[in-house]
Design a protein around this motif. Structure first.
Motif, PDB file in Angstrom:
ATOM      1  N   ILE A 152      -4.132   6.397   4.031  1.00 32.71           N
ATOM      2  CA  ILE A 152      -2.905   5.857   4.623  1.00 32.71           C
ATOM      3  C   ILE A 152      -1.690   6.700   4.258  1.00 32.71           C
TER       4      ILE A 152
ATOM      5  N   VAL B 276       0.834  -1.198   0.000  1.00 36.33           N
ATOM      6  CA  VAL B 276       0.000   0.000   0.000  1.00 36.33           C
ATOM      7  C   VAL B 276       0.869   1.248   0.000  1.00 36.33           C
TER       8      VAL B 276
ATOM      9  N   THR C  11      -4.094  -0.306  -4.042  1.00 38.30           N
ATOM     10  CA  THR C  11      -4.807   0.604  -3.160  1.00 38.30           C
ATOM     11  C   THR C  11      -5.153  -0.107  -1.854  1.00 38.30           C
ATOM     12  N   TYR C  12      -5.528   0.685  -0.871  1.00 43.93           N
ATOM     13  CA  TYR C  12      -5.865   0.103   0.431  1.00 43.93           C
ATOM     14  C   TYR C  12      -7.048  -0.850   0.302  1.00 43.93           C
TER      15      TYR C  12
ATOM     16  N   TYR D  71      -5.740  -0.098   9.535  1.00 39.15           N
ATOM     17  CA  TYR D  71      -5.188   1.212   9.188  1.00 39.15           C
ATOM     18  C   TYR D  71      -4.368   1.807  10.330  1.00 39.15           C
TER      19      TYR D  71
ATOM     20  N   MET E 152      -0.963   0.387   9.557  1.00 37.65           N
ATOM     21  CA  MET E 152      -0.453   0.809   8.253  1.00 37.65           C
ATOM     22  C   MET E 152      -0.011   2.267   8.237  1.00 37.65           C
TER      23      MET E 152
END
Length: 601
Positions: A401, A37, A43-44, A502, A505
Protein backbone atom coordinates in the motif's frame (compact mmCIF):
# COMPACT_ATOMS: atom_id res chain seq x y z
CA UNK A 1 -47.96 -17.23 2.20
CA UNK A 2 -44.71 -17.39 0.23
CA UNK A 3 -44.47 -15.60 -3.09
CA UNK A 4 -42.92 -18.50 -4.95
CA UNK A 5 -43.50 -16.75 -8.28
CA UNK A 6 -41.12 -14.02 -7.12
CA UNK A 7 -38.43 -16.35 -5.83
CA UNK A 8 -36.19 -15.47 -8.76
CA UNK A 9 -36.46 -11.78 -7.84
CA UNK A 10 -35.49 -12.59 -4.28
CA UNK A 11 -32.49 -14.66 -5.41
CA UNK A 12 -31.25 -11.94 -7.76
CA UNK A 13 -31.82 -9.29 -5.09
CA UNK A 14 -29.89 -11.38 -2.57
CA UNK A 15 -26.91 -11.62 -4.93
CA UNK A 16 -26.88 -7.85 -5.41
CA UNK A 17 -27.26 -7.31 -1.64
CA UNK A 18 -24.16 -9.43 -1.09
CA UNK A 19 -22.35 -7.49 -3.81
CA UNK A 20 -23.37 -4.20 -2.20
CA UNK A 21 -22.02 -5.39 1.17
CA UNK A 22 -18.82 -6.55 -0.53
CA UNK A 23 -18.41 -3.10 -2.11
CA UNK A 24 -19.08 -1.49 1.27
CA UNK A 25 -16.12 -3.35 2.73
CA UNK A 26 -13.87 -2.72 -0.28
CA UNK A 27 -14.74 0.99 -0.38
CA UNK A 28 -16.00 2.55 2.85
CA UNK A 29 -14.32 0.24 5.39
CA UNK A 30 -11.07 0.25 3.42
CA UNK A 31 -11.10 4.05 3.51
CA UNK A 32 -11.69 3.98 7.28
CA UNK A 33 -8.57 1.82 7.81
CA UNK A 34 -6.47 3.59 5.18
CA UNK A 35 -5.46 6.28 7.69
CA UNK A 36 -4.02 3.76 10.18
CA UNK A 37 -2.26 1.76 7.48
CA UNK A 38 -0.88 4.90 5.84
CA UNK A 39 0.44 6.11 9.20
CA UNK A 40 2.17 2.73 9.71
CA UNK A 41 0.51 2.41 13.11
CA UNK A 42 -0.68 -0.99 11.92
CA UNK A 43 0.21 -3.24 9.01
CA UNK A 44 -2.21 -3.99 6.22
CA UNK A 45 -2.67 -7.59 7.39
CA UNK A 46 -3.24 -6.51 10.99
CA UNK A 47 -5.80 -3.98 9.77
CA UNK A 48 -7.65 -6.77 7.96
CA UNK A 49 -7.76 -8.85 11.17
CA UNK A 50 -8.87 -6.01 13.44
CA UNK A 51 -11.26 -4.67 10.81
CA UNK A 52 -12.94 -8.06 10.44
CA UNK A 53 -13.26 -8.59 14.19
CA UNK A 54 -14.68 -5.18 15.06
CA UNK A 55 -16.90 -4.84 11.99
CA UNK A 56 -18.60 -8.16 12.70
CA UNK A 57 -18.66 -7.54 16.45
CA UNK A 58 -20.41 -4.20 16.01
CA UNK A 59 -22.86 -5.50 13.41
CA UNK A 60 -23.90 -8.69 15.21
CA UNK A 61 -23.98 -7.51 18.83
CA UNK A 62 -25.48 -4.03 18.58
CA UNK A 63 -26.23 -3.64 14.88
CA UNK A 64 -29.11 -1.48 13.70
CA UNK A 65 -31.97 -3.95 13.41
CA UNK A 66 -34.42 -1.70 11.59
CA UNK A 67 -32.43 0.32 9.01
CA UNK A 68 -35.45 2.60 8.70
CA UNK A 69 -33.84 5.24 6.49
CA UNK A 70 -33.19 2.87 3.60
CA UNK A 71 -36.30 0.72 4.12
CA UNK A 72 -38.98 3.33 4.71
CA UNK A 73 -37.42 6.79 4.96
CA UNK A 74 -37.14 7.44 1.21
CA UNK A 75 -40.04 5.43 -0.22
CA UNK A 76 -42.83 4.81 2.34
CA UNK A 77 -44.12 1.25 2.13
CA UNK A 78 -47.66 2.65 1.75
CA UNK A 79 -46.64 3.95 -1.69
CA UNK A 80 -46.50 0.38 -3.00
CA UNK A 81 -50.21 -0.09 -2.12
CA UNK A 82 -49.61 -3.56 -0.77
CA UNK A 83 -47.94 -4.84 -3.95
CA UNK A 84 -45.08 -6.87 -2.50
CA UNK A 85 -43.86 -7.91 -5.96
CA UNK A 86 -43.25 -4.34 -7.08
CA UNK A 87 -41.60 -3.56 -3.76
CA UNK A 88 -39.20 -6.49 -4.19
CA UNK A 89 -38.42 -5.46 -7.74
CA UNK A 90 -37.78 -1.86 -6.66
CA UNK A 91 -35.19 -2.73 -4.04
CA UNK A 92 -33.57 -5.32 -6.32
CA UNK A 93 -33.06 -2.66 -8.99
CA UNK A 94 -31.75 -0.22 -6.37
CA UNK A 95 -29.19 -2.76 -5.13
CA UNK A 96 -28.19 -3.62 -8.71
CA UNK A 97 -27.62 0.02 -9.65
CA UNK A 98 -25.78 0.99 -6.46
CA UNK A 99 -23.54 -2.08 -6.33
CA UNK A 100 -22.65 -1.79 -10.03
CA UNK A 101 -21.67 1.86 -9.69
CA UNK A 102 -19.60 1.35 -6.54
CA UNK A 103 -17.90 -1.73 -8.01
CA UNK A 104 -16.92 0.23 -11.12
CA UNK A 105 -15.57 3.08 -8.98
CA UNK A 106 -13.64 0.70 -6.72
CA UNK A 107 -12.13 -1.05 -9.72
CA UNK A 108 -10.82 2.31 -10.94
CA UNK A 109 -9.71 3.37 -7.42
CA UNK A 110 -12.32 6.12 -7.25
CA UNK A 111 -13.61 6.42 -3.71
CA UNK A 112 -17.35 6.97 -3.40
CA UNK A 113 -19.74 6.48 -0.52
CA UNK A 114 -21.70 3.24 -0.84
CA UNK A 115 -24.29 4.80 1.47
CA UNK A 116 -24.93 7.77 -0.82
CA UNK A 117 -24.87 5.50 -3.84
CA UNK A 118 -27.59 3.24 -2.42
CA UNK A 119 -29.68 6.17 -1.22
CA UNK A 120 -29.49 7.85 -4.63
CA UNK A 121 -30.44 4.65 -6.44
CA UNK A 122 -33.40 4.10 -4.08
CA UNK A 123 -34.57 7.64 -4.85
CA UNK A 124 -34.26 7.00 -8.59
CA UNK A 125 -36.18 3.74 -8.26
CA UNK A 126 -38.83 5.54 -6.25
CA UNK A 127 -39.36 8.10 -9.02
CA UNK A 128 -39.72 5.34 -11.61
CA UNK A 129 -42.02 3.25 -9.44
CA UNK A 130 -44.40 5.48 -7.49
CA UNK A 131 -43.65 8.91 -8.93
CA UNK A 132 -41.57 11.83 -7.73
CA UNK A 133 -44.35 13.04 -5.43
CA UNK A 134 -44.09 9.89 -3.29
CA UNK A 135 -40.32 10.20 -2.70
CA UNK A 136 -39.36 11.93 0.55
CA UNK A 137 -37.32 14.82 -0.86
CA UNK A 138 -37.50 16.91 2.29
CA UNK A 139 -36.33 16.52 5.86
CA UNK A 140 -38.80 13.78 6.92
CA UNK A 141 -37.66 13.71 10.53
CA UNK A 142 -34.00 13.43 9.57
CA UNK A 143 -34.63 10.46 7.26
CA UNK A 144 -35.52 12.19 4.00
CA UNK A 145 -33.21 13.03 1.12
CA UNK A 146 -32.90 16.65 2.22
CA UNK A 147 -31.44 15.61 5.57
CA UNK A 148 -29.24 12.95 4.04
CA UNK A 149 -27.59 15.23 1.50
CA UNK A 150 -27.33 18.18 3.88
CA UNK A 151 -24.12 16.81 5.28
CA UNK A 152 -22.48 16.20 1.90
CA UNK A 153 -20.75 19.57 1.85
CA UNK A 154 -20.73 20.49 5.52
CA UNK A 155 -19.35 17.29 7.05
CA UNK A 156 -15.92 17.23 5.33
CA UNK A 157 -15.37 20.93 6.09
CA UNK A 158 -16.28 20.60 9.76
CA UNK A 159 -14.20 17.42 10.07
CA UNK A 160 -11.24 19.30 8.64
CA UNK A 161 -11.61 21.90 11.39
CA UNK A 162 -11.84 19.36 14.20
CA UNK A 163 -8.92 17.31 12.89
CA UNK A 164 -6.76 20.40 12.54
CA UNK A 165 -7.58 21.54 16.10
CA UNK A 166 -6.62 18.18 17.60
CA UNK A 167 -3.36 18.00 15.66
CA UNK A 168 -2.46 21.57 16.59
CA UNK A 169 -3.01 20.61 20.23
CA UNK A 170 -0.59 17.69 19.83
CA UNK A 171 1.79 19.94 17.93
CA UNK A 172 1.76 22.60 20.65
CA UNK A 173 2.05 20.19 23.56
CA UNK A 174 4.65 17.85 22.06
CA UNK A 175 6.06 18.48 18.59
CA UNK A 176 7.20 22.08 19.10
CA UNK A 177 9.13 21.27 22.28
CA UNK A 178 12.92 21.37 22.22
CA UNK A 179 12.99 17.77 23.50
CA UNK A 180 9.62 16.33 22.46
CA UNK A 181 10.23 12.68 23.41
CA UNK A 182 9.62 13.00 27.18
CA UNK A 183 6.63 15.22 26.49
CA UNK A 184 5.17 12.55 24.22
CA UNK A 185 5.56 9.87 26.91
CA UNK A 186 4.24 11.86 29.88
CA UNK A 187 1.32 13.43 28.00
CA UNK A 188 0.14 10.10 26.54
CA UNK A 189 -2.53 9.49 29.26
CA UNK A 190 -4.18 12.82 28.43
CA UNK A 191 -4.51 11.92 24.75
CA UNK A 192 -5.73 8.45 25.70
CA UNK A 193 -8.39 10.23 27.76
CA UNK A 194 -9.43 12.37 24.78
CA UNK A 195 -9.46 9.41 22.38
CA UNK A 196 -11.35 7.08 24.75
CA UNK A 197 -13.97 9.73 25.50
CA UNK A 198 -14.59 10.38 21.80
CA UNK A 199 -14.67 6.65 21.06
CA UNK A 200 -17.18 6.01 23.84
CA UNK A 201 -19.46 8.73 22.54
CA UNK A 202 -19.14 7.24 19.05
CA UNK A 203 -20.49 3.94 20.32
CA UNK A 204 -23.23 5.59 22.38
CA UNK A 205 -24.57 7.91 19.68
CA UNK A 206 -23.44 6.31 16.44
CA UNK A 207 -22.78 2.67 16.97
CA UNK A 208 -25.35 1.16 19.32
CA UNK A 209 -28.90 2.40 18.78
CA UNK A 210 -30.37 -0.87 20.02
CA UNK A 211 -28.79 -0.47 23.44
CA UNK A 212 -30.82 2.68 23.90
CA UNK A 213 -27.90 4.45 25.53
CA UNK A 214 -28.63 7.79 23.90
CA UNK A 215 -32.11 7.69 25.42
CA UNK A 216 -30.61 7.68 28.91
CA UNK A 217 -30.50 10.89 30.98
CA UNK A 218 -27.60 13.26 30.47
CA UNK A 219 -25.92 12.46 33.76
CA UNK A 220 -25.89 8.75 32.91
CA UNK A 221 -24.26 9.33 29.51
CA UNK A 222 -21.72 11.71 31.08
CA UNK A 223 -20.89 9.18 33.78
CA UNK A 224 -20.41 6.33 31.28
CA UNK A 225 -18.36 8.50 28.94
CA UNK A 226 -16.10 10.09 31.52
CA UNK A 227 -15.83 6.84 33.46
CA UNK A 228 -14.63 4.98 30.38
CA UNK A 229 -12.28 7.78 29.33
CA UNK A 230 -10.93 8.14 32.85
CA UNK A 231 -10.46 4.40 33.16
CA UNK A 232 -8.46 4.21 29.94
CA UNK A 233 -6.43 7.23 31.08
CA UNK A 234 -5.66 5.57 34.41
CA UNK A 235 -4.67 2.26 32.80
CA UNK A 236 -2.40 4.05 30.33
CA UNK A 237 -0.69 5.92 33.19
CA UNK A 238 -0.18 2.70 35.16
CA UNK A 239 0.85 0.34 32.35
CA UNK A 240 1.57 2.23 29.11
CA UNK A 241 3.74 5.07 30.43
CA UNK A 242 6.26 2.80 32.25
CA UNK A 243 6.47 0.55 29.22
CA UNK A 244 7.10 3.38 26.73
CA UNK A 245 9.53 5.01 29.19
CA UNK A 246 11.58 1.81 29.27
CA UNK A 247 11.44 1.38 25.51
CA UNK A 248 11.84 4.96 24.29
CA UNK A 249 13.70 6.90 26.97
CA UNK A 250 15.77 4.14 28.63
CA UNK A 251 16.23 2.43 25.23
CA UNK A 252 15.98 -0.98 26.85
CA UNK A 253 16.36 -3.42 23.97
CA UNK A 254 15.11 -6.35 26.05
CA UNK A 255 11.64 -4.87 26.48
CA UNK A 256 8.83 -6.81 24.77
CA UNK A 257 5.14 -6.15 24.28
CA UNK A 258 4.12 -8.50 27.09
CA UNK A 259 6.20 -6.52 29.59
CA UNK A 260 3.45 -3.89 29.51
CA UNK A 261 1.53 -6.02 32.03
CA UNK A 262 4.30 -5.48 34.57
CA UNK A 263 3.11 -1.90 34.89
CA UNK A 264 4.80 0.01 37.77
CA UNK A 265 7.35 -2.78 38.22
CA UNK A 266 9.05 -1.54 35.06
CA UNK A 267 10.21 1.59 36.90
CA UNK A 268 12.52 -0.51 39.08
CA UNK A 269 13.25 -3.25 36.53
CA UNK A 270 17.05 -3.63 36.32
CA UNK A 271 18.65 -3.23 32.93
CA UNK A 272 19.86 -6.50 31.39
CA UNK A 273 23.55 -7.33 31.45
CA UNK A 274 23.94 -6.77 27.72
CA UNK A 275 21.99 -3.52 27.74
CA UNK A 276 24.83 -1.74 25.96
CA UNK A 277 24.40 -4.03 22.99
CA UNK A 278 20.59 -4.34 23.05
CA UNK A 279 19.16 -0.95 22.20
CA UNK A 280 15.43 -0.64 21.62
CA UNK A 281 14.60 0.45 18.10
CA UNK A 282 11.15 1.81 17.41
CA UNK A 283 9.58 1.31 13.97
CA UNK A 284 10.36 3.66 11.13
CA UNK A 285 7.22 5.68 10.40
CA UNK A 286 8.60 7.45 7.34
CA UNK A 287 6.30 7.30 4.32
CA UNK A 288 9.10 6.55 1.85
CA UNK A 289 11.21 3.54 2.80
CA UNK A 290 14.64 2.99 1.25
CA UNK A 291 15.64 -0.53 0.17
CA UNK A 292 18.70 -1.60 -1.75
CA UNK A 293 18.25 -5.36 -1.91
CA UNK A 294 16.58 -6.50 -5.14
CA UNK A 295 14.78 -9.25 -3.23
CA UNK A 296 12.91 -6.68 -1.17
CA UNK A 297 11.75 -4.44 -3.98
CA UNK A 298 8.56 -2.61 -3.15
CA UNK A 299 5.95 -1.94 -5.80
CA UNK A 300 6.14 1.66 -6.83
CA UNK A 301 8.76 2.78 -4.33
CA UNK A 302 10.41 5.94 -5.66
CA UNK A 303 13.88 4.72 -4.71
CA UNK A 304 13.74 1.00 -5.32
CA UNK A 305 11.94 1.10 -8.64
CA UNK A 306 13.96 3.90 -10.14
CA UNK A 307 13.70 3.19 -13.87
CA UNK A 308 16.32 5.01 -15.93
CA UNK A 309 14.60 6.36 -19.06
CA UNK A 310 17.94 6.64 -20.88
CA UNK A 311 18.91 2.98 -20.56
CA UNK A 312 15.64 1.06 -20.63
CA UNK A 313 12.95 3.28 -22.11
CA UNK A 314 12.48 5.95 -24.75
CA UNK A 315 13.70 9.30 -23.58
CA UNK A 316 11.16 11.30 -21.56
CA UNK A 317 9.21 13.34 -24.01
CA UNK A 318 8.87 17.07 -23.93
CA UNK A 319 5.75 18.53 -25.52
CA UNK A 320 6.74 20.81 -28.36
CA UNK A 321 4.70 23.54 -30.03
CA UNK A 322 2.85 21.03 -32.22
CA UNK A 323 2.35 18.53 -29.40
CA UNK A 324 3.70 15.62 -31.51
CA UNK A 325 5.61 14.09 -28.57
CA UNK A 326 2.57 13.61 -26.34
CA UNK A 327 2.13 10.03 -27.54
CA UNK A 328 5.76 9.27 -26.72
CA UNK A 329 5.27 10.64 -23.19
CA UNK A 330 2.20 8.48 -22.71
CA UNK A 331 4.12 5.39 -23.87
CA UNK A 332 6.89 6.28 -21.43
CA UNK A 333 4.39 6.46 -18.58
CA UNK A 334 2.73 3.15 -19.47
CA UNK A 335 6.11 1.44 -19.70
CA UNK A 336 7.09 2.73 -16.27
CA UNK A 337 3.84 1.48 -14.77
CA UNK A 338 4.07 -1.89 -16.49
CA UNK A 339 7.68 -2.43 -15.44
CA UNK A 340 6.92 -1.51 -11.83
CA UNK A 341 3.99 -3.92 -11.72
CA UNK A 342 6.05 -6.72 -13.27
CA UNK A 343 8.81 -6.26 -10.67
CA UNK A 344 6.23 -6.49 -7.91
CA UNK A 345 4.71 -9.64 -9.42
CA UNK A 346 8.18 -11.15 -9.89
CA UNK A 347 8.83 -10.72 -6.16
CA UNK A 348 5.53 -12.42 -5.34
CA UNK A 349 6.38 -15.36 -7.60
CA UNK A 350 9.66 -15.92 -5.76
CA UNK A 351 7.88 -16.40 -2.44
CA UNK A 352 6.28 -19.40 -0.83
CA UNK A 353 2.72 -20.33 -0.15
CA UNK A 354 -0.51 -20.48 -2.16
CA UNK A 355 -0.20 -17.00 -3.66
CA UNK A 356 3.33 -17.59 -4.99
CA UNK A 357 2.22 -20.93 -6.47
CA UNK A 358 -0.80 -19.33 -8.12
CA UNK A 359 1.22 -16.41 -9.49
CA UNK A 360 3.85 -18.77 -10.94
CA UNK A 361 1.21 -20.99 -12.51
CA UNK A 362 -0.52 -18.03 -14.16
CA UNK A 363 2.82 -16.67 -15.37
CA UNK A 364 3.90 -20.00 -16.84
CA UNK A 365 0.53 -20.82 -18.44
CA UNK A 366 -0.66 -17.85 -20.50
CA UNK A 367 -3.59 -18.25 -22.83
CA UNK A 368 -2.22 -19.25 -26.24
CA UNK A 369 -2.98 -17.96 -29.70
CA UNK A 370 -6.45 -18.39 -31.11
CA UNK A 371 -9.90 -18.18 -29.56
CA UNK A 372 -10.68 -19.17 -25.98
CA UNK A 373 -12.62 -22.22 -27.14
CA UNK A 374 -9.54 -23.80 -28.74
CA UNK A 375 -8.84 -27.17 -27.08
CA UNK A 376 -5.38 -26.12 -25.97
CA UNK A 377 -6.74 -22.90 -24.44
CA UNK A 378 -9.53 -24.75 -22.64
CA UNK A 379 -6.94 -27.04 -21.02
CA UNK A 380 -4.89 -24.02 -19.97
CA UNK A 381 -8.01 -22.31 -18.66
CA UNK A 382 -8.74 -25.21 -16.31
CA UNK A 383 -5.27 -24.68 -14.84
CA UNK A 384 -5.73 -20.93 -14.54
CA UNK A 385 -9.19 -20.77 -12.95
CA UNK A 386 -8.21 -22.13 -9.47
CA UNK A 387 -5.10 -19.96 -9.54
CA UNK A 388 -7.17 -16.88 -10.39
CA UNK A 389 -9.39 -17.61 -7.39
CA UNK A 390 -6.37 -17.91 -5.09
CA UNK A 391 -4.87 -14.68 -6.43
CA UNK A 392 -8.18 -12.87 -6.02
CA UNK A 393 -8.40 -13.96 -2.39
CA UNK A 394 -4.78 -13.33 -1.33
CA UNK A 395 -3.37 -10.66 -3.64
CA UNK A 396 -4.68 -7.77 -1.55
CA UNK A 397 -3.02 -9.09 1.62
CA UNK A 398 0.39 -8.88 -0.07
CA UNK A 399 -0.08 -5.56 -1.85
CA UNK A 400 2.38 -2.82 -0.92
CA UNK A 401 0.00 0.00 0.00
CA UNK A 402 2.68 2.51 1.00
CA UNK A 403 4.72 2.14 -2.17
CA UNK A 404 1.62 2.54 -4.35
CA UNK A 405 0.64 5.67 -2.42
CA UNK A 406 4.02 7.32 -2.90
CA UNK A 407 3.93 6.81 -6.66
CA UNK A 408 6.47 5.59 -9.16
CA UNK A 409 9.60 7.63 -9.79
CA UNK A 410 9.66 9.20 -13.22
CA UNK A 411 5.91 9.64 -13.50
CA UNK A 412 3.99 12.88 -12.93
CA UNK A 413 2.18 11.29 -10.00
CA UNK A 414 5.42 10.17 -8.35
CA UNK A 415 6.93 13.63 -8.71
CA UNK A 416 3.75 15.20 -7.33
CA UNK A 417 3.84 13.04 -4.21
CA UNK A 418 7.53 13.82 -3.65
CA UNK A 419 6.63 17.53 -3.63
CA UNK A 420 3.75 16.92 -1.19
CA UNK A 421 5.94 14.96 1.22
CA UNK A 422 8.71 17.55 0.99
CA UNK A 423 6.32 20.18 2.39
CA UNK A 424 5.43 18.14 5.50
CA UNK A 425 7.63 18.25 8.57
CA UNK A 426 8.87 14.86 9.79
CA UNK A 427 8.83 14.28 13.55
CA UNK A 428 11.02 11.83 15.52
CA UNK A 429 9.98 8.18 15.32
CA UNK A 430 10.09 7.92 19.12
CA UNK A 431 7.41 10.61 19.36
CA UNK A 432 5.23 9.13 16.64
CA UNK A 433 5.50 5.70 18.27
CA UNK A 434 3.47 6.77 21.30
CA UNK A 435 0.57 7.92 19.12
CA UNK A 436 0.45 4.70 17.09
CA UNK A 437 -1.27 2.96 20.02
CA UNK A 438 -3.82 5.75 20.34
CA UNK A 439 -4.56 5.48 16.64
CA UNK A 440 -5.20 1.74 16.87
CA UNK A 441 -7.76 2.47 19.60
CA UNK A 442 -9.55 5.07 17.47
CA UNK A 443 -9.47 2.88 14.34
CA UNK A 444 -10.94 -0.16 16.09
CA UNK A 445 -13.70 1.93 17.62
CA UNK A 446 -14.50 3.53 14.28
CA UNK A 447 -14.72 0.08 12.73
CA UNK A 448 -17.03 -1.11 15.53
CA UNK A 449 -19.30 1.91 15.08
CA UNK A 450 -19.32 1.45 11.31
CA UNK A 451 -20.29 -2.20 11.60
CA UNK A 452 -22.99 -1.42 14.15
CA UNK A 453 -24.57 1.46 12.29
CA UNK A 454 -23.75 1.40 8.57
CA UNK A 455 -24.58 -2.28 8.23
CA UNK A 456 -28.16 -1.07 7.98
CA UNK A 457 -27.41 0.49 4.60
CA UNK A 458 -26.66 -2.92 3.10
CA UNK A 459 -29.04 -5.06 5.10
CA UNK A 460 -32.07 -2.75 4.82
CA UNK A 461 -33.03 -3.54 1.20
CA UNK A 462 -32.25 -7.22 1.70
CA UNK A 463 -34.51 -7.32 4.75
CA UNK A 464 -37.31 -5.78 2.67
CA UNK A 465 -36.82 -8.41 -0.02
CA UNK A 466 -36.79 -11.26 2.47
CA UNK A 467 -39.83 -10.01 4.38
CA UNK A 468 -41.92 -9.43 1.25
CA UNK A 469 -40.91 -12.78 -0.25
CA UNK A 470 -41.61 -14.67 2.96
CA UNK A 471 -44.96 -13.10 3.90
CA UNK A 472 -46.28 -11.53 0.70
CA UNK A 473 -46.83 -8.21 2.47
CA UNK A 474 -45.23 -4.91 1.56
CA UNK A 475 -45.75 -3.74 5.14
CA UNK A 476 -43.26 -6.36 6.33
CA UNK A 477 -40.53 -3.76 5.77
CA UNK A 478 -41.44 -2.44 9.21
CA UNK A 479 -40.15 -5.65 10.83
CA UNK A 480 -36.76 -5.90 12.51
CA UNK A 481 -33.75 -7.29 10.68
CA UNK A 482 -32.83 -10.85 11.63
CA UNK A 483 -29.48 -11.45 13.35
CA UNK A 484 -28.46 -14.04 10.77
CA UNK A 485 -28.83 -11.44 8.03
CA UNK A 486 -26.53 -9.09 9.92
CA UNK A 487 -23.99 -11.89 10.34
CA UNK A 488 -24.03 -12.84 6.65
CA UNK A 489 -23.63 -9.29 5.36
CA UNK A 490 -21.03 -8.30 7.97
CA UNK A 491 -18.96 -11.32 6.90
CA UNK A 492 -19.36 -10.23 3.28
CA UNK A 493 -18.20 -6.72 4.20
CA UNK A 494 -15.07 -8.22 5.78
CA UNK A 495 -14.38 -10.29 2.66
CA UNK A 496 -14.62 -7.14 0.54
CA UNK A 497 -12.17 -5.36 2.85
CA UNK A 498 -9.65 -8.21 2.72
CA UNK A 499 -9.75 -9.08 -0.97
CA UNK A 500 -10.44 -5.76 -2.70
CA UNK A 501 -9.85 -3.01 -0.17
CA UNK A 502 -6.34 -2.32 -1.44
CA UNK A 503 -7.79 -0.61 -4.54
CA UNK A 504 -9.08 2.20 -2.35
CA UNK A 505 -6.30 2.22 0.24
CA UNK A 506 -3.65 2.79 -2.41
CA UNK A 507 -5.25 6.12 -3.42
CA UNK A 508 -6.21 7.31 0.06
CA UNK A 509 -4.08 8.26 3.06
CA UNK A 510 -0.61 9.25 1.88
CA UNK A 511 -1.96 9.89 -1.59
CA UNK A 512 -3.72 12.97 -0.14
CA UNK A 513 -1.11 14.22 2.32
CA UNK A 514 1.77 12.99 4.45
CA UNK A 515 0.65 10.63 7.23
CA UNK A 516 2.14 9.73 10.59
CA UNK A 517 0.59 8.30 13.80
CA UNK A 518 0.15 11.70 15.47
CA UNK A 519 -1.48 13.04 12.33
CA UNK A 520 -3.52 9.87 11.81
CA UNK A 521 -5.08 9.76 15.27
CA UNK A 522 -5.97 13.46 14.90
CA UNK A 523 -7.73 12.70 11.62
CA UNK A 524 -9.71 9.80 13.07
CA UNK A 525 -10.73 11.71 16.20
CA UNK A 526 -11.72 14.73 14.10
CA UNK A 527 -13.91 12.53 11.91
CA UNK A 528 -15.47 10.85 14.95
CA UNK A 529 -16.36 14.19 16.56
CA UNK A 530 -17.98 15.35 13.32
CA UNK A 531 -20.12 12.22 13.11
CA UNK A 532 -21.18 12.77 16.74
CA UNK A 533 -22.17 16.39 16.10
CA UNK A 534 -24.25 15.50 13.07
CA UNK A 535 -25.86 12.59 14.91
CA UNK A 536 -27.18 15.00 17.52
CA UNK A 537 -29.08 16.84 14.80
CA UNK A 538 -30.29 13.64 13.10
CA UNK A 539 -28.16 14.32 10.04
CA UNK A 540 -26.78 11.12 8.53
CA UNK A 541 -23.26 11.60 7.17
CA UNK A 542 -20.66 9.41 5.53
CA UNK A 543 -17.80 8.45 7.84
CA UNK A 544 -15.57 8.16 4.76
CA UNK A 545 -16.26 11.76 3.77
CA UNK A 546 -15.51 12.91 7.31
CA UNK A 547 -12.15 11.13 7.46
CA UNK A 548 -11.24 12.58 4.05
CA UNK A 549 -12.07 16.09 5.23
CA UNK A 550 -10.09 15.59 8.43
CA UNK A 551 -7.13 14.35 6.37
CA UNK A 552 -7.10 17.58 4.35
CA UNK A 553 -7.45 19.68 7.52
CA UNK A 554 -4.48 18.02 9.21
CA UNK A 555 -2.47 18.28 6.00
CA UNK A 556 -3.00 22.05 5.96
CA UNK A 557 -1.51 22.22 9.45
CA UNK A 558 1.88 21.90 7.75
CA UNK A 559 1.46 25.59 6.96
CA UNK A 560 1.24 25.39 3.18
CA UNK A 561 -1.29 24.38 0.55
CA UNK A 562 1.49 22.42 -1.16
CA UNK A 563 1.33 19.75 1.56
CA UNK A 564 -1.99 18.50 0.13
CA UNK A 565 -2.47 16.69 -3.17
CA UNK A 566 -5.32 18.82 -4.47
CA UNK A 567 -5.63 16.80 -7.66
CA UNK A 568 -6.64 13.72 -5.66
CA UNK A 569 -8.95 15.80 -3.44
CA UNK A 570 -10.64 17.23 -6.55
CA UNK A 571 -11.15 13.74 -7.99
CA UNK A 572 -12.69 12.59 -4.71
CA UNK A 573 -15.14 15.50 -4.58
CA UNK A 574 -16.03 14.96 -8.23
CA UNK A 575 -16.73 11.27 -7.56
CA UNK A 576 -18.91 12.15 -4.55
CA UNK A 577 -21.00 14.60 -6.56
CA UNK A 578 -21.35 12.33 -9.61
CA UNK A 579 -22.56 9.46 -7.43
CA UNK A 580 -25.92 11.15 -6.85
CA UNK A 581 -27.08 11.58 -10.47
CA UNK A 582 -25.36 8.47 -11.83
CA UNK A 583 -26.66 6.04 -9.19
CA UNK A 584 -30.10 7.68 -9.29
CA UNK A 585 -30.34 7.45 -13.08
CA UNK A 586 -29.08 3.88 -13.13
CA UNK A 587 -31.65 2.79 -10.55
CA UNK A 588 -34.52 4.73 -12.13
CA UNK A 589 -33.80 3.62 -15.70
CA UNK A 590 -33.35 -0.01 -14.69
CA UNK A 591 -36.60 -0.01 -12.73
CA UNK A 592 -38.45 1.73 -15.54
CA UNK A 593 -37.25 -0.78 -18.11
CA UNK A 594 -38.05 -3.83 -16.00
CA UNK A 595 -41.38 -2.54 -14.73
CA UNK A 596 -42.63 -1.65 -18.20
CA UNK A 597 -41.17 -4.60 -20.09
CA UNK A 598 -43.67 -6.81 -21.99
CA UNK A 599 -45.07 -9.57 -19.80
CA UNK A 600 -47.58 -12.35 -20.27
CA UNK A 601 -49.22 -12.64 -16.85
Amino acid sequence: MVLTEYTYVFVIGTLFALLDAYNNGANDVANAWATSVSSRSITYRQAMVFGTIFEMLGAITVGARTADTIKNGIIPHEAFQGNAGVQMLAFTCALAAASSWVMWCTRHSAHVSSTYSLISSVAGVGVATVGASQVQWGWNGGKGLGAIFAGLGMAPTIAAGFGACIFMLIKGVVHLRRNPVPWAVWSAPFFFLVAATICTLSIVYKGSPNLGLKEKPGWYIAAVTMGTGGGVCFLSAVFFVPWTYAQIIKRDGSIRWYHVFMGPLLWSRPAPADADHAVAIVPDYAVVQHHHDDDTIDFGSPDTLRVDPIDSLPKAAQVNEKGVDVVEAQVDYKLLMAQAEEKFHARLRKGRGPLAWAMRTLHENPIGAGEIYEIKNIKILFKRIPCMIVVGALYGLNYDIHAAQSGIHGTPEGDRMERVYANAKKYPNEVEHTYSFIQILTACTASFAHGANDIGNSVGPWAVLYGAWKTGSAAESEADVAVWQLAVLSATISIGLITYGYNIMKVMGNKITYHSPSRGCSMEMGAAITVLVFSQYSLPVSTSMCITGATVGVGLCNGTFKAVNWQRVGLLVFAWIMTIPVAGLLGGCLMGLVLNAPHFI
